[in-house]
Design a protein around this motif. Structure first.
Motif, mmCIF file in Angstrom:
data_model
loop_
_atom_site.group_PDB
_atom_site.id
_atom_site.type_symbol
_atom_site.label_atom_id
_atom_site.label_comp_id
_atom_site.label_asym_id
_atom_site.label_seq_id
_atom_site.Cartn_x
_atom_site.Cartn_y
_atom_site.Cartn_z
ATOM 1 N N SER A 55 52.680 -7.525 44.491
ATOM 2 C CA SER A 55 53.118 -8.878 44.251
ATOM 3 C C SER A 55 52.524 -9.969 45.114
ATOM 4 N N ASN A 59 48.138 -14.144 42.858
ATOM 5 C CA ASN A 59 49.144 -15.311 42.874
ATOM 6 C C ASN A 59 48.063 -16.697 42.605
ATOM 7 N N ASN A 70 50.117 -13.145 38.428
ATOM 8 C CA ASN A 70 51.455 -13.197 38.331
ATOM 9 C C ASN A 70 51.983 -13.940 37.357
ATOM 10 N N ASP A 74 54.760 -12.441 34.735
ATOM 11 C CA ASP A 74 56.045 -12.723 34.448
ATOM 12 C C ASP A 74 56.364 -13.216 32.890
#
Length: 95
Positions: A55, A59, A70, A74
């Motif tokens: 994670s 980003n 990311n 999602d």
């Protein structure tokens, strides 16, 4: 139903890591397009592609015109996509 019993209409194998991020972004975008059209999708992470399960990576948007990895992750989760990976690759490429 467990993932073992689930039948997928599309399996996207992501083997590209940070050195080939544009290929990984396209794989995520392709998977999202399919999932948004109602296709059941599983993304399978192998080799250098296993890095995207961290994670802390992905980003920031890294390809003009595309979201961050990311963000795609999602959105795919929201659409019911599943994520799987090679445990040996996690040990070799993510340590």
């Amino acid at each position: 139903m467990s993932n073992v019993d689930k039948q997928y209409q599309l399996q996207v194998i992501i083997a590209s890591g940070e050195n080939e991020f544009s290929k990984a972004i396209l794989a995520f975008a392709f998977a999202l397009g399919a999932a948004s059209g109602g296709t059941s999708v599983v993304l399978f992470f192998t080799m250098e592609g296993a890095c995207w399960t961290d994670s802390e990576k992905g980003n920031e948007p890294i390809v003009n015109g595309f979201e961050s990895i990311n963000t795609y992750w999602d959105l795919l989760l929201e659409m019911g996509a599943d994520f799987e990976g090679c445990t040996s690759c996690f040990e070799n490429y993510c340590s």
